[in-house]
Design a protein around this motif. Sequence first.
Motif, mmCIF file in Angstrom:
data_model
loop_
_atom_site.group_PDB
_atom_site.id
_atom_site.type_symbol
_atom_site.label_atom_id
_atom_site.label_comp_id
_atom_site.label_asym_id
_atom_site.label_seq_id
_atom_site.Cartn_x
_atom_site.Cartn_y
_atom_site.Cartn_z
ATOM 1 N N SER A 80 0.858 -1.268 0.013
ATOM 2 C CA SER A 80 0.067 -0.079 0.130
ATOM 3 C C SER A 80 0.821 1.323 0.131
ATOM 4 N N PHE A 81 2.008 1.161 0.697
ATOM 5 C CA PHE A 81 2.688 2.460 0.863
ATOM 6 C C PHE A 81 4.044 2.604 -0.099
ATOM 7 N N ILE A 82 4.706 1.533 -0.441
ATOM 8 C CA ILE A 82 5.977 1.433 -0.989
ATOM 9 C C ILE A 82 6.003 1.061 -2.173
ATOM 10 N N PRO A 83 6.459 1.959 -3.435
ATOM 11 C CA PRO A 83 6.598 1.530 -4.850
ATOM 12 C C PRO A 83 7.422 0.497 -4.991
ATOM 13 N N ASN A 84 7.132 -0.350 -6.006
ATOM 14 C CA ASN A 84 7.960 -1.605 -6.139
ATOM 15 C C ASN A 84 8.671 -1.433 -7.504
ATOM 16 N N PRO A 85 9.265 -0.591 -8.097
ATOM 17 C CA PRO A 85 9.857 -0.515 -9.272
ATOM 18 C C PRO A 85 10.517 -1.554 -10.047
ATOM 19 N N ASN A 86 11.419 -2.288 -9.118
ATOM 20 C CA ASN A 86 12.227 -3.483 -9.505
ATOM 21 C C ASN A 86 11.474 -4.835 -9.527
ATOM 22 N N TYR A 87 10.154 -4.645 -9.004
ATOM 23 C CA TYR A 87 9.279 -5.755 -8.769
ATOM 24 C C TYR A 87 10.178 -6.779 -7.953
ATOM 25 N N GLY A 88 10.520 -6.458 -6.604
ATOM 26 C CA GLY A 88 10.965 -7.161 -5.632
ATOM 27 C C GLY A 88 9.994 -8.051 -5.206
ATOM 28 N N GLN A 89 10.288 -9.356 -4.854
ATOM 29 C CA GLN A 89 9.330 -10.390 -4.367
ATOM 30 C C GLN A 89 9.124 -10.532 -3.039
ATOM 31 N N GLU A 90 10.118 -9.879 -2.254
ATOM 32 C CA GLU A 90 9.988 -10.054 -0.780
ATOM 33 C C GLU A 90 10.142 -8.682 -0.133
ATOM 34 N N VAL A 91 9.729 -8.640 1.269
ATOM 35 C CA VAL A 91 9.717 -7.471 2.057
ATOM 36 C C VAL A 91 10.700 -7.913 3.189
ATOM 37 N N ASP A 92 11.923 -6.748 3.253
ATOM 38 C CA ASP A 92 12.693 -7.003 4.200
ATOM 39 C C ASP A 92 12.483 -5.726 5.283
ATOM 40 N N HIS A 93 12.741 -6.224 6.582
ATOM 41 C CA HIS A 93 12.791 -5.431 7.685
ATOM 42 C C HIS A 93 14.099 -4.668 7.952
ATOM 43 N N ILE A 94 14.397 -3.704 7.748
ATOM 44 C CA ILE A 94 15.672 -2.987 7.596
ATOM 45 C C ILE A 94 16.384 -3.119 8.934
ATOM 46 N N ASN A 95 15.540 -2.829 10.261
ATOM 47 C CA ASN A 95 16.380 -2.992 11.513
ATOM 48 C C ASN A 95 15.996 -4.434 12.060
ATOM 49 N N THR A 96 15.758 -5.367 11.034
ATOM 50 C CA THR A 96 15.732 -6.980 11.528
ATOM 51 C C THR A 96 14.704 -7.262 12.424
ATOM 52 N N ILE A 97 13.739 -6.137 13.118
ATOM 53 C CA ILE A 97 12.683 -6.349 14.124
ATOM 54 C C ILE A 97 11.805 -6.976 13.471
ATOM 55 N N ARG A 98 11.140 -8.329 13.380
ATOM 56 C CA ARG A 98 10.165 -8.746 12.402
ATOM 57 C C ARG A 98 8.659 -8.176 12.641
ATOM 58 N N ASN A 99 8.392 -7.537 13.958
ATOM 59 C CA ASN A 99 7.136 -7.171 14.415
ATOM 60 C C ASN A 99 7.093 -5.644 14.289
ATOM 61 N N ASP A 100 8.185 -4.930 13.779
ATOM 62 C CA ASP A 100 8.147 -3.597 13.424
ATOM 63 C C ASP A 100 7.916 -3.285 12.176
ATOM 64 N N ASN A 101 6.468 -3.065 11.870
ATOM 65 C CA ASN A 101 5.934 -3.131 10.554
ATOM 66 C C ASN A 101 5.806 -1.403 10.058
ATOM 67 N N ARG A 102 6.465 -0.474 10.475
ATOM 68 C CA ARG A 102 6.309 0.760 10.256
ATOM 69 C C ARG A 102 7.002 1.003 8.635
ATOM 70 N N VAL A 103 6.339 1.769 8.014
ATOM 71 C CA VAL A 103 6.850 1.872 6.527
ATOM 72 C C VAL A 103 8.201 2.254 6.326
ATOM 73 N N GLU A 104 8.784 3.156 7.312
ATOM 74 C CA GLU A 104 10.141 3.373 7.185
ATOM 75 C C GLU A 104 11.158 2.376 7.347
ATOM 76 N N ASN A 105 10.539 1.258 8.081
ATOM 77 C CA ASN A 105 11.305 0.108 8.266
ATOM 78 C C ASN A 105 11.478 -1.030 7.168
#
Length: 151
Positions: A80-105
């Motif tokens: 809903s919030f992040i454009p996917n120009p390269n058609y990545g198939q997976e979503v990565d949590h940047i800070n590696t905390i799996r329940n931190d689902n903010r758009v910045e992460n």
Amino acid sequence: MEIWRDVVGYEGLYQISNLGRVKSVQRVIVIPSKVRSNQYRRLPEKILSPADNGRGYMYVHLHSNGVFKNCLVHRLVAESFIPNPNYGQEVDHINTIRNDNRVENLKWVSSSENNLNPITRSKNFKSQPKGKNHPSSKRVLTYNLKGFIYS
């Protein structure tokens, strides 16, 4: 500030926020009846409580037209919030905390990029036993002078 957008595939039924919260939208549903005229029921707006899937990821139970589906919250936020120009198939949590689902992460990545992330691998993944050491392997029990051994 919390921003709400429709969940992709569930427009008019559910919304997701940039903070990773999911809510059902207020709506009126029709309850068909063969005996008397159809009844109408108003469903109020409600924040859904996510559950842990056992691996640290949060999911919610969504339904549309009688079809129920468990949807991962981080995936709903990314769609809903992040454009996917390269058609990545997976979503990565940047800070590696799996329940931190903010758009910045969150960010879209390919499967190989997600697997090669050294922080994610070292922090969240344990190496699985391979070959004859795997609990499901068919080990052969043999007998030698010292007793029974697995080989």
